[in-house]
Design an enzyme around this catalytic site. Structure first.
Site, short mmCIF file in Angstrom:
data_model
loop_
_atom_site.label_atom_id
_atom_site.label_comp_id
_atom_site.label_asym_id
_atom_site.label_seq_id
_atom_site.Cartn_x
_atom_site.Cartn_y
_atom_site.Cartn_z
CE1 TYR A 115 -4.89 -12.39 -8.61
CE2 TYR A 115 -3.43 -10.72 -8.45
CZ TYR A 115 -4.45 -11.06 -8.97
OH TYR A 115 -4.99 -10.29 -9.93
NE ARG B 9 -8.83 -9.79 -8.72
CZ ARG B 9 -8.06 -9.53 -9.73
NH1 ARG B 9 -7.75 -10.58 -10.57
NH2 ARG B 9 -7.99 -8.38 -10.14
CG PHE C 230 -6.59 -5.43 -4.22
CD1 PHE C 230 -6.88 -5.00 -2.91
CD2 PHE C 230 -5.71 -6.17 -4.83
CE1 PHE C 230 -5.72 -5.41 -2.21
CE2 PHE C 230 -4.67 -6.62 -3.97
CZ PHE C 230 -4.70 -6.13 -2.44
CG ASP C 231 -5.05 -6.90 -9.32
OD1 ASP C 231 -6.09 -7.16 -8.66
OD2 ASP C 231 -4.77 -8.16 -9.63
CB THR C 232 -5.58 -0.62 -10.93
OG1 THR C 232 -5.97 -1.47 -12.04
CG2 THR C 232 -5.12 0.77 -11.59
#
Length: 407
Positions: free
Chosen positions: A109, A91, A201-203
């Site tokens: 997103y 992702r 990735f988000d963190t």
């Protein structure tokens, strides 16, 4: 600032117009059943409720089912829809590729299951469009959020975010909600530094943004858990723990150019307020309390030292006078942010007025105590502490009025 990542992807279908203000990326892997309803619902919502040009990018994570064909059909059907096909899963990899290739100034997103109510989309991106904030996240952990999910996922989500606060000093509330947005100019600087290509990735992006001094806007969301979620919780949790360890080491060793990011992207300090403009009341109270604790301890020590040779009342007068002068000077500088000699005399006179009131309270309390009983030192100190608390409240009000009085 440059990075080493070169996405291996190409636009497979007609993109939307380059004038789009918002590009919403939907990362998918083997979602042939859900992709069509998701994109059509999202497109209908944006058409009806979003006041700017938009585009929707389906970022296909190397699907092996009919997802690519569904995505191409959607792009042919809806002119605002484009497709990005990647050769590898992940992702984070999909988001990095789609965001890096987009010409839109605001990038977002959301997960294909649309667990988050789309009514939160405009509140999510509006602060980025206006320039007020740099990133925005939906949060399921705010008091006003409404969330429907099982106890297992609830415990895991809250535990993970508590871990982030302890291990990485994260100040954002929900790192994992699949509902986020970022300004494109910020993404261009942060994305090359984000190493994770999966769920962490988000963190990693959020921690870097926070450490760079960027403003992260949080939007409470309504969220309903997707019972058909294919996320491997154990594997994802282990990958997240490895990511926390790697990112923590990078932060400790200084491997990330945070100072450069902060200088380039971070918001500068607020201008110093005029002398008569107060800081916020909570900050003033906290600093006043700290000064007050130190003053009270000094006062009690001086009282005990002078009590023997001078007696109770003279010792109280001497201790209170000395600490009152020091207290006024400390509060003038530390609590109320007043520097220089201007109005210093008036401020100290106001402090002496507060001293007189404090003396009246403490001396009166001692007088009443000695008139009614033969107290020991412990009882004397207890009564003086109580009287000083009342005097402290009066001191704060009087000093605040004095420091912010306009000539």
């Amino acid at each position: 600032m440059t990075g080493t990542y070169a996405p291996r992807a190409a636009v497979q279908a007609r993109p939307a117009a380059d004038s789009a203000v918002l590009d919403v990326v939907v990362p998918v892997y083997n979602e042939e059943a859900d992709l069509g309803p998701c994109v059509r619902r999202l497109h209908a919502h944006l058409t009806a409720h979003f006041p700017y040009p938009f585009r929707i990018t389906v970022a296909d994570n190397a699907s092996v089912d009919g997802t690519p064909a569904v995505a191409r059909a959607l792009a042919d059907e809806l002119p605002e829809v484009g497709v990005l096909r990647l050769d590898e899963k992940g992702r984070g990899r999909a988001l990095r590729a789609a965001w890096s290739a987009s010409p839109a100034p605001v990038l977002a997103y959301m997960d294909v299951d649309l667990s988050t109510d789309l009514a939160a989309l405009l509140p999510l991106v509006a602060p980025l469009i206006s320039g007020h904030s740099d990133l925005a996240i939906g949060t399921r952990l705010a008091r006003t959020s409404r969330v429907v999910r099982g106890a297992k996922r609830e415990v895991i989500s809250r535990g993970y975010n508590l871990l982030l606060r302890g291990a990485l000093a994260a100040r954002f509330s929900d790192a994992q909600c699949g509902f986020k947005a970022i300004r494109a100019d910020v993404a261009a600087e942060l994305l090359p530094l984000v190493r994770d290509t999966g769920w962490f990735f988000d963190t990693e992006l959020l921690v870097l943004a926070q450490r760079a001094g960027l403003r992260i806007h949080e939007v409470p969301v309504d969220w309903v858990d997707d019972p058909d979620s294919r996320v491997d919780i154990v594997a994802t949790a282990l990958a997240d723990l490895r990511g926390i360890g790697r990112l923590g080491r990078a932060l400790v060793t200084g491997a990330l150019p945070l100072a450069q990011l902060r200088a380039q992207l971070g918001r500068g300090p607020l201008p110093a307020p005029p002398a008569q403009v107060p800081f916020g009341l909570p900050r003033q109270l906290a600093r006043f309390a700290a000064v007050g604790v130190a003053s009270t301890l000094a006062y009690l020590l001086l009282f005990l030292l002078a009590r023997g040779p001078l007696g109770a009342q003279p010792a109280n007068l001497l201790a209170l006078l000395l600490t009152a002068v020091a207290n006024t000077a400390a509060n003038r500088r530390l609590t109320f942010g007043v520097t220089g000699r201007r109005h210093a005399g008036r401020h100290h006179l106001q402090g002496l007025l507060a001293f007189a009131l404090g003396l009246a309270l403490t001396s009166g309390s001692l007088a009443v105590l000695h008139a009614t009983t033969a107290p020991n030192r412990g009882l004397e100190l207890t009564v003086l502490v109580a009287a000083n608390l009342a005097a402290t409240a009066l001191r704060f009000l009087l000093l605040r009025l004095a420091m912010h009085h306009r000539p």
